[in-house]
Design a protein around this motif. Structure first.
Motif, short mmCIF file in Angstrom:
data_model
loop_
_atom_site.label_atom_id
_atom_site.label_comp_id
_atom_site.label_asym_id
_atom_site.label_seq_id
_atom_site.Cartn_x
_atom_site.Cartn_y
_atom_site.Cartn_z
N TRP B 23 0.84 -1.21 0.00
CA TRP B 23 0.00 0.00 0.00
C TRP B 23 0.87 1.26 0.00
N SER B 27 1.49 3.96 -3.39
CA SER B 27 0.99 5.32 -3.29
C SER B 27 2.11 6.30 -2.94
N TYR B 28 2.80 6.08 -1.83
CA TYR B 28 3.77 7.08 -1.39
C TYR B 28 5.08 7.03 -2.16
N GLY B 31 3.88 6.99 -6.26
CA GLY B 31 3.00 8.12 -6.60
C GLY B 31 3.51 9.47 -6.12
N ILE B 32 4.38 9.49 -5.10
CA ILE B 32 4.81 10.78 -4.56
C ILE B 32 6.34 10.93 -4.51
N PHE B 33 7.02 10.09 -3.72
CA PHE B 33 8.46 10.34 -3.52
C PHE B 33 9.27 10.18 -4.81
N VAL B 35 7.96 10.11 -7.96
CA VAL B 35 7.12 10.39 -9.13
C VAL B 35 7.93 11.08 -10.23
N ALA B 53 0.01 7.58 -9.59
CA ALA B 53 -0.68 8.53 -8.72
C ALA B 53 -2.17 8.63 -9.05
N GLN B 54 -2.56 8.51 -10.33
CA GLN B 54 -3.96 8.75 -10.67
C GLN B 54 -4.73 7.48 -11.06
N GLN B 55 -4.05 6.38 -11.32
CA GLN B 55 -4.75 5.14 -11.70
C GLN B 55 -4.24 3.93 -10.91
N SER B 57 -2.29 3.24 -8.25
CA SER B 57 -2.41 3.03 -6.81
C SER B 57 -3.83 2.62 -6.45
N ILE B 58 -4.84 3.23 -7.09
CA ILE B 58 -6.23 2.91 -6.75
C ILE B 58 -6.55 1.46 -7.10
N PHE B 61 -4.97 -0.75 -4.56
CA PHE B 61 -5.72 -0.70 -3.28
C PHE B 61 -6.87 -1.71 -3.30
#
Lengths: 591, 83
Positions: B23, B27-28, B31-33, B35, B53-55, B57-58, B61
């Protein structure tokens, strides 16, 4: 048939359906009223949870927001879905096994303290009230835009409908109406999304179209996202897919906001109580999966809609003469959600980065030489001439794609379904907090079933009236208080519920100190930033993300104080052991 | 709590921790660190970091919860604590 006629038909049909379901699922006992009798199948609970969760903001505003934020919009996409993983793995199965009616129930019993119960109760009511005011406003706006009635009349109609099915059927009525509302809202969201994906990228699946190529126009054959990056760059915006650049949020801020939204989601009482309604622990786990699946259908479509809308808007409006602007532009200009000021007097719409004028448009009588509406706002020095309200991105979509009138009507019904389903879930939390946690558990332990039901219904009526009042007279701070709802849920409930399940040593003293420390820090910080105009002083984290720090403070204080004071009594430790094993969940225990 | 139940609880915790690692990674981390470097990789029209980030990770999940559901059902039966 005209759009208006179609809208009356669609809204009338869906409202009729909700009322029919409410009547068919009316309840006579408190168990039905609070937890729908504990017998809701996982698939239905998943749909109800999805409708409960996706509010007017998810349905109407989110795609528009992403469309303007680009990559940074991911904070909402990940933040509002990732929380379900926490919910499913760390909370839902155990709370289901615990098997009471409300969140303050768990806090009060696990921490053997009425003080903890009251703190939890106040948080639950506050979080739900701030949230519900926005929903009623959303109902009013959809009514006024699509049915051409006054916003206030719209709010009152919405209040009557919600009171009817929440008051009559309690949780049971709400659950089955939400199943219907999910169906309405997802169809209403997908039809225009699919049509636009076909039009721009030639594929019917929006999630694939997002990575596809533009079909026609000057960018034909080029990837859509690449095109958007270039358009944004040319007009002076940050690139659509790039992160943390100038004018965008920092990496730390994006991280904190995403985490705060995730944890806040997992701590929101109206989401948590949905997992009391299923028959078993196994069903609680499964229904969390279904809930996120149903949410993900909309949440993976939204970023596609956002990018299509962005492309469409720039492509059809920028550098086009106002006279040749498409009809949807002029329709929405009438509502005041689009405004154009011809700064350089060339009659051509120039869309650039920056605000065209200060604040929201204030229109004056009369029209400009080309028929445009005139505003009296003070102009900015930016070359941008176009004001577009973000909310119209989803609502104008069907018109932009030239879809038939009945689709536009369906979108109106979908927006109403999203707002009403969330409002009813929140109202039930408020009503059950007062009638169960306060009245029955703390004031009158001898109350009969009938009395308790009556108090529950009166509380729903009262909560509907309060929500309606805020819908009609929206306090200026509605937008600001949303940060509050998530921040407070993250910094109050989440840590002490988690520790209550995963740490037997956590005791009453720790939980009360931790909740208060977390809430006070978070509330003070948000008030400083949002109301007193201070700069975000803690590592530059914005008010939306500060709940993460509040949560860490709560965790730390709870653990330290617990270890310095007496361990919880034996029966509480046994209670924790029992919620850790699924067997014997049975139905929610009345106590 | 008996030894067997303690063992059940320990296994449960390790399942939850491994799923939460995935998880956090999608995401993190993706999607973030990371990216920005991941955006240099293109899959079709998607910069990879942006896709996560927009597809992505969801989608992960959703898969995580269904995996958790299946693994836990098996574990519950193995330790005879199922309903």
């Amino acid at each position: 048939m005209s759009i208006l006629t179609w809208t009356y038909i669609m809204v009338g049909l869906t409202f009729g359906l909700y009322i029919f379901i409410a009547w068919a699922s009316r309840v006579r006992d408190t168990k039905g009223f609070y937890v729908a009798g504990g017998g809701v199948p996982p698939l239905a609970n998943g749909m109800a949870t999805a409708a409960d969760w996706m509010s007017a903001a998810s349905f109407i505003s989110m795609a528009g927001l992403i469309s303007f934020l680009g990559y940074t919009g991911s904070i909402y996409l990940m933040g509002w879905t990732g929380g379900y993983v926490l919910l499913a793995l760390l909370l839902a199965p155990y709370l289901r096994k615990f098997g009471k009616y409300t969140v303050p129930d768990f806090v009060g019993d696990r921490y053997y303290s009425d003080t903890a119960r009251v703190v939890a109760l106040i948080c639950a009511i506050f979080v739900s009230l701030t949230y519900v005011a926005g929903q009623m406003r959303g109902v009013g706006i959809v009514f006024s835009r699509f049915l051409e009635v006054d916003v206030n009349t719209g709010v009152i109609i919405g209040m009557i409908i919600v009171f009817f099915y929440a008051g009559l059927g309690g949780m049971k009525g709400i659950t089955w109406t939400q199943v219907a509302q999910y169906t309405v809202l997802i169809i209403a969201y997908l039809i225009p999304a699919i049509a636009i994906a076909m039009k721009i990228t030639g594929t019917p699946i929006p999630q694939i179209g997002l990575g596809g190529e533009v079909q026609t126009g000057q960018f034909a054959g080029k990837y859509l996202l690449e095109t958007l990056d270039q358009l944004n760059r040319d007009l002076g915006f940050a690139e659509y897919t790039s992160a943390f650049g100038p004018g965008q949020k920092s990496m730390l801020d994006v991280f904190c906001i995403t985490l705060a939204l995730m944890v806040g989601t997992a701590g929101l009482p109206h989401v948590i109580i949905r997992f009391y309604t299923v028959p078993s622990v196994k069903a609680a786990r499964l229904s969390a999966g279904y809930a996120l699946l149903f949410i993900a259908i909309l949440y993976t479509t939204a970023p596609a809609v956002a990018s299509f809308a962005r492309y469409n808007m720039i492509d059809t409006l920028n550098n086009k003469p106002y006279k040749e602007a498409p009809s949807w532009f002029k329709n929405w200009e009438k509502t005041g959600l689009i405004a154009w000021v011809d700064k350089n007097g060339d009659g051509i719409i120039q869309y650039r980065a920056g605000k065209p004028f200060k604040g929201k448009p204030v229109f004056i009588k009369g029209n400009g030489p080309l028929g445009q509406r005139l505003v009296k706002n003070e102009l900015t020095s930016s070359p941008n001439e176009l004001y577009i309200d973000r909310d119209i991105m989803v609502l104008a979509n069907p018109e932009i794609a030239n879809l038939p009138a009945w689709v536009i009507a369906l979108v109106a019904a979908g927006g109403l379904a999203a707002a009403l389903s969330t409002a009813s879930g929140l109202l039930l939390v408020i009503a059950s907090s007062i009638s169960h946690d306060l009245y029955y558990r703390m004031i009158n332990r001898k109350a009969s079933e009938k009395q308790r039901l009556m108090v529950g219904r009166i509380m729903i009526a009262l909560a509907v009236c309060i929500a309606g009042y805020f819908g009609i007279n929206p306090p200026g701070f509605v937008a600001q208080v949303v940060a509050f709802a998530f921040g407070l849920a993250a910094s109050s409930f989440f840590p002490i519920i988690i520790l209550g399940i995963f740490s037997k040593r956590t005791n009453r003293e720790g939980a009360i100190c931790g909740m208060i420390a977390g809430i006070v820090f978070t509330a003070v910080y948000i008030i400083q930033i949002k109301f007193l105009g201070m700069k975000p002083w803690f590592l530059g984290i914005s008010a939306e993300g500060i709940g993460v720090i509040g949560m860490l403070i709560n965790f730390a204080v709870t653990l330290i104080v617990s270890n310095m004071t007496k361990a919880p009594p034996k029966e509480i430790q046994d209670l924790v052991d029992s919620i850790r094993t699924p067997r014997g969940a049975g139905a929610a225990i009345d106590h | 709590m008996s030894n067997r139940l303690e063992e059940y609880w320990r296994k449960n915790i390790s399942i939850v921790i491994s799923l939460l690692c995935v998880w956090a990674v999608v995401s993190y981390f993706c999607g973030i660190f990371f990216v920005v470097p991941l955006n240099a990789i293109k899959i079709g029209g998607f910069p990879l970091g942006f896709w996560f980030a927009q597809q992505g990770s969801i989608i992960v999940f959703v898969a995580l919860i269904f995996i958790y559901y299946r693994v836990m059902n098996k574990l519950d039966r193995e330790y005879d604590v199922h309903e």
